[in-house]
Write an enzyme that holds these catalytic residues in place. Structure first.
Site, PDB file in Angstrom:
ATOM      1  N   GLY A   8       0.821  -1.199   0.000  1.00  0.00           N
ATOM      2  CA  GLY A   8       0.000   0.000   0.000  1.00  0.00           C
ATOM      3  C   GLY A   8       0.859   1.255   0.000  1.00  0.00           C
ATOM      4  O   GLY A   8       2.092   1.191   0.001  1.00  0.00           O
ATOM      5  N   ALA A   9       0.207   2.392   0.026  1.00  0.00           N
ATOM      6  CA  ALA A   9       0.919   3.666   0.095  1.00  0.00           C
ATOM      7  C   ALA A   9       1.719   3.734   1.391  1.00  0.00           C
ATOM      8  O   ALA A   9       1.234   3.344   2.458  1.00  0.00           O
ATOM      9  CB  ALA A   9      -0.078   4.824   0.027  1.00  0.00           C
ATOM     10  N   SER A  11       4.092   1.914   2.475  1.00  0.00           N
ATOM     11  CA  SER A  11       4.261   0.605   3.105  1.00  0.00           C
ATOM     12  C   SER A  11       5.720   0.178   3.214  1.00  0.00           C
ATOM     13  O   SER A  11       6.016  -0.854   3.802  1.00  0.00           O
ATOM     14  CB  SER A  11       3.493  -0.458   2.316  1.00  0.00           C
ATOM     15  OG  SER A  11       4.049  -0.589   1.019  1.00  0.00           O
ATOM     16  N   GLY A  12       6.634   0.945   2.611  1.00  0.00           N
ATOM     17  CA  GLY A  12       8.046   0.591   2.636  1.00  0.00           C
ATOM     18  C   GLY A  12       8.512  -0.161   1.400  1.00  0.00           C
ATOM     19  O   GLY A  12       9.652  -0.624   1.340  1.00  0.00           O
ATOM     20  N   ALA A  32      11.815   5.677 -13.339  1.00  0.00           N
ATOM     21  CA  ALA A  32      10.735   6.400 -12.666  1.00  0.00           C
ATOM     22  C   ALA A  32       9.595   6.594 -13.654  1.00  0.00           C
ATOM     23  O   ALA A  32       9.806   7.012 -14.788  1.00  0.00           O
ATOM     24  CB  ALA A  32      11.256   7.751 -12.185  1.00  0.00           C
ATOM     25  N   HIS A  48      11.565  10.955  -3.350  1.00  0.00           N
ATOM     26  CA  HIS A  48      12.130   9.723  -3.900  1.00  0.00           C
ATOM     27  C   HIS A  48      13.549   9.969  -4.427  1.00  0.00           C
ATOM     28  O   HIS A  48      14.435   9.130  -4.235  1.00  0.00           O
ATOM     29  CB  HIS A  48      11.238   9.162  -5.018  1.00  0.00           C
ATOM     30  CG  HIS A  48      10.146   8.282  -4.512  1.00  0.00           C
ATOM     31  ND1 HIS A  48      10.315   6.943  -4.301  1.00  0.00           N
ATOM     32  CD2 HIS A  48       8.865   8.560  -4.171  1.00  0.00           C
ATOM     33  CE1 HIS A  48       9.193   6.418  -3.842  1.00  0.00           C
ATOM     34  NE2 HIS A  48       8.287   7.383  -3.765  1.00  0.00           N
ATOM     35  N   ARG A  49      13.759  11.096  -5.085  1.00  0.00           N
ATOM     36  CA  ARG A  49      15.109  11.408  -5.604  1.00  0.00           C
ATOM     37  C   ARG A  49      16.114  11.492  -4.466  1.00  0.00           C
ATOM     38  O   ARG A  49      17.241  10.998  -4.590  1.00  0.00           O
ATOM     39  CB  ARG A  49      15.083  12.727  -6.368  1.00  0.00           C
ATOM     40  CG  ARG A  49      14.527  12.616  -7.747  1.00  0.00           C
ATOM     41  CD  ARG A  49      14.601  13.949  -8.482  1.00  0.00           C
ATOM     42  NE  ARG A  49      14.013  13.810  -9.800  1.00  0.00           N
ATOM     43  CZ  ARG A  49      13.305  14.736 -10.404  1.00  0.00           C
ATOM     44  NH1 ARG A  49      13.105  15.905  -9.833  1.00  0.00           N
ATOM     45  NH2 ARG A  49      12.798  14.511 -11.594  1.00  0.00           N
ATOM     46  N   GLU A  60      13.442   8.490 -16.841  1.00  0.00           N
ATOM     47  CA  GLU A  60      12.033   8.815 -16.603  1.00  0.00           C
ATOM     48  C   GLU A  60      11.226   8.288 -17.781  1.00  0.00           C
ATOM     49  O   GLU A  60      11.434   8.695 -18.921  1.00  0.00           O
ATOM     50  CB  GLU A  60      11.859  10.312 -16.414  1.00  0.00           C
ATOM     51  CG  GLU A  60      12.543  10.804 -15.157  1.00  0.00           C
ATOM     52  CD  GLU A  60      12.309  12.263 -14.851  1.00  0.00           C
ATOM     53  OE1 GLU A  60      11.486  12.911 -15.538  1.00  0.00           O
ATOM     54  OE2 GLU A  60      12.954  12.753 -13.916  1.00  0.00           O
TER      55      GLU A  60
END
Length: 175
Positions: A8-9, A11-12, A32, A48-49, A60
């Site tokens: 999930g969002a 979640s690791g 990405a 994230h970067r 990308e």
């Protein structure tokens, strides 16, 4: 080895994918799929970067992911894709038929992929069935893609609260 990491969002799953890519000890190319359409998404991308090692090569690829993976197959690099659900969203916003063709192309490319591939995706099927048609199409097709990729992958992991739960391992497929 082909790996699928679901969760999930927050979640690791991205952190886990990065740890596994680093542990393979080969050069990493990070693909990405996000499209920074608003300020909040730009902040997510920036986060994230900042979490990625600076030496990783980044591509990308918001739309042509199967083509990019095909070109990287056999390259000797570890390929990490984060994430499939953003890529599917980009396709669905073009057209449902574009999304479905992209899914077919992705399954074919992952089946033929040579080397180390880590795919990250959001598990979106544990909630209620969405009321809107577009949301239902997204949820249904994401679930279908995950099922097909899980058949192909040698390792499937579910990340929950930062804890990886192996759903399928190499030993289970006789490798």
């Amino acid at each position: 080895m082909r790996q699928l990491i679901l969760g999930g969002a927050r979640s690791g799953k991205s952190r886990l994918a990065q740890e596994r890519a680093t542990a393979i000890n080969k050069p990493v190319i990070y693909i990405a799929t996000a499209d920074a359409g608003d300020a909040e998404m730009q902040q997510r991308i920036a986060l994230h970067r900042s979490d990625r090692p600076a030496e990783w090569r980044v591509k990308e690829v918001p739309i042509d992911l199967p083509q990019a993976l095909s070109e990287l197959s056999g390259s000797g690099e570890t390929v990490l894709v984060d994430c499939l659900t953003l890529w599917l969203t980009n396709l669905l916003l073009k057209d449902l038929s574009v999304m479905q063709q992209g899914m077919q192309d992705m399954i074919a490319v992952v089946t033929a992929f040579k080397g180390d591939l880590i795919l990250v995706s959001n598990e979106v099927g544990w909630g209620i069935v969405p009321m809107g048609e577009l949301s239902r199409q997204f949820q249904d097709n994401t679930g279908r893609l995950h099922q097909e990729l899980a058949k192909i992958a040698e390792r499937v992991t579910l990340s929950v609260a930062g804890i990886p739960l192996d759903v399928k391992t190499e030993k289970q497929v006789g490798l």
